[in-house]
Each structure stands twice: as structure tokens, then as C-alpha cells.
Scaffold this motif. Structure first.
Motif, short mmCIF file in Angstrom:
data_model
loop_
_atom_site.label_atom_id
_atom_site.label_comp_id
_atom_site.label_asym_id
_atom_site.label_seq_id
_atom_site.Cartn_x
_atom_site.Cartn_y
_atom_site.Cartn_z
N PRO A 115 0.74 -0.99 -0.05
CA PRO A 115 -0.14 0.06 0.15
C PRO A 115 0.52 1.43 -0.32
N ALA A 116 1.89 1.33 0.33
CA ALA A 116 3.23 1.96 0.62
C ALA A 116 3.35 3.04 -0.80
N VAL A 117 3.39 2.28 -1.54
CA VAL A 117 3.68 2.49 -2.73
C VAL A 117 2.64 3.73 -3.28
N PHE A 118 1.69 3.44 -3.42
CA PHE A 118 0.35 3.91 -4.64
C PHE A 118 0.34 5.77 -3.58
N GLY A 119 0.27 6.73 -3.99
CA GLY A 119 0.03 7.86 -3.87
C GLY A 119 -0.64 8.54 -3.12
N HIS A 120 -2.35 7.19 -2.95
CA HIS A 120 -3.34 7.37 -2.12
C HIS A 120 -3.49 6.37 -1.86
N MET A 123 -8.80 2.46 -2.45
CA MET A 123 -9.38 2.44 -3.27
C MET A 123 -9.72 4.28 -3.60
N ASP A 124 -9.31 4.60 -2.73
CA ASP A 124 -9.54 6.94 -2.68
C ASP A 124 -8.38 6.88 -3.28
N ASP A 125 -8.77 7.06 -4.56
CA ASP A 125 -7.92 8.23 -5.04
C ASP A 125 -7.52 9.95 -4.39
N LEU A 126 -8.83 10.33 -3.85
CA LEU A 126 -8.39 11.49 -3.59
C LEU A 126 -7.80 12.08 -2.46
N THR A 127 -7.51 10.81 -1.69
CA THR A 127 -6.87 10.75 -0.24
C THR A 127 -5.67 10.91 -0.39
N ARG A 128 -4.65 11.36 0.20
CA ARG A 128 -3.33 11.16 -0.34
C ARG A 128 -3.32 10.39 1.27
N SER A 129 -2.19 9.15 0.44
CA SER A 129 -0.72 8.72 1.67
C SER A 129 -0.04 9.06 2.20
N GLU A 130 0.39 8.94 3.05
CA GLU A 130 1.09 9.45 4.61
C GLU A 130 2.28 8.60 4.35
N LEU A 131 2.18 7.02 4.12
CA LEU A 131 2.73 5.86 3.88
C LEU A 131 4.22 5.76 2.92
N ASP A 132 5.71 5.54 3.26
CA ASP A 132 6.88 6.16 3.00
C ASP A 132 7.23 4.49 2.09
N SER A 133 7.44 5.06 0.42
CA SER A 133 7.48 4.17 0.14
C SER A 133 8.64 3.59 -0.53
N ALA A 134 10.00 3.72 0.65
CA ALA A 134 11.38 3.33 0.39
C ALA A 134 11.54 2.54 0.40
N PRO A 135 10.80 1.68 1.00
CA PRO A 135 11.77 0.31 1.32
C PRO A 135 11.07 -1.05 0.27
N PHE A 136 10.26 0.18 -0.32
CA PHE A 136 9.55 -0.88 -1.38
C PHE A 136 9.96 -1.12 -2.68
N VAL A 137 10.53 0.14 -3.02
CA VAL A 137 11.09 0.51 -4.86
C VAL A 137 12.19 0.70 -5.21
#
Length: 164
Positions: A115-120, A123-137
Motif C-alpha cells: 500500500p505504501a507505493v500508492f500515492g493515495h 480505493m480513494d484516489d483523492l486522499t493522499r497516502s502518508e506511507l513511506d514507499s522507500a522500502p518497497f521501490v
């Protein structure tokens, strides 16, 4: 230099050209085109996965740039681009996401679906994700392009006489 999380230290002035990360003695010139961004951080990734974040304060022609000391060929890095979150206007800047350098000459690591790799959020693509994607990319890798040609020199063959 500041460690993540926390405020990033500013880079020394660099040049906007060439784009990407260009290693030199003592560090690297860093340049990223990011129109619409409000801030760009260069994230130098250590072997243990922690980050040294350096803010690129200089901006020329929508290119954020700076000289970052201590960066060497083989080092891994990414960018965090900050700006407005306004999906209805097509603006989805999210500094919680570690981005590959579009000008990188090499990348390292695997993409892992999380879930951290998604910007939202979900399924709510209008709410910004605050999760850090670094460990997964994957991460970009600094590459040194210089080559010692020794006594070699270009053959001087015109393009019309060149056969490949």
C-alpha cells in the motif's frame, strides 16, 4: 546533513545542466526537472536503507539543482518531490514517495507491491497516502561516465562514410 525524518539540509549551488546525477571530485551535481513542485529533496540512501536528505534550493528553468558532497559512483539515491495535492487539477505531489531519477543510468533493487507505493489511500484516489514507499521501490544508482581512452582518438570518418 540531516537524516530522515526531519528537515533536509540545503545543497551547495550546482548547475541545472546536465540533468540527473553527475559525480565529480568530492560529490555530485544533482539536477531534476520538476515543474509545479514546491521543493525537491535528493535522498542519498545508505547501505542500511536510511536516507540522508538534501534539499535542492536552486531552481533554473523548472530544474531543481545543487552540488551534494559525499556522493560517489555506486551510491544509491532517489528523489522526494513536494508540492500541492489537488487531484481534481491533476496535481498529486507526495513527498512520502521515493522516486526514481528519470535520468538515471542504472537502478538497483526490486519493486514490491505494498500500500505504501500508492500515492493515495486504498480505493480513494483523492486522499493522499502518508506511507513511506522507500522500502518497497528500486533506487537509482550513481554512474561515472568517464573513460580513459589513453592514446586512442576518434577515427574522423564522416557520417556518410560510416557503416555500422
Amino acid at each position: 546533513m540531516a537524516d530522515a525524518p526531519g528537515p533536509a539540509k540545503a545543497a551547495h549551488p550546482g548547475t541545472w545542466d546536465p540533468l540527473g546525477v553527475t559525480p565529480t571530485d568530492g560529490g555530485a551535481n544533482v539536477a531534476l526537472w520538476a515543474a509545479g513542485a514546491e521543493a525537491v529533496e535528493f535522498c542519498h540512501i545508505r547501505d542500511d536503507g536510511s536516507e540522508r536528505r538534501v534539499e535542492l534550493d536552486e531552481r533554473t528553468f523548472h530544474v531543481y539543482h545543487g552540488f551534494v558532497s559525499g556522493v560517489r559512483p555506486g551510491d544509491r539515491y532517489g528523489f522526494r518531490v513536494h508540492g500541492p495535492w489537488d487531484p481534481e487539477q491533476g496535481l498529486r505531489f507526495n513527498g512520502n514517495k521515493l522516486l526514481l531519477d528519470p535520468y538515471a543510468r542504472a537502478i538497483d533493487g526490486e519493486f514490491r507491491l505494498d500500500p505504501a507505493v500508492f500515492g493515495h489511500v486504498g480505493m480513494d484516489d483523492l486522499t493522499r497516502s502518508e506511507l513511506d514507499s522507500a522500502p518497497f521501490v528500486p533506487k537509482s544508482v550513481v554512474v561515472h561516465d568517464d573513460f580513459d581512452w589513453g592514446d586512442d582518438r576518434p577515427p574522423g570518418t564522416s557520417w556518410q562514410d560510416t557503416v555500422i
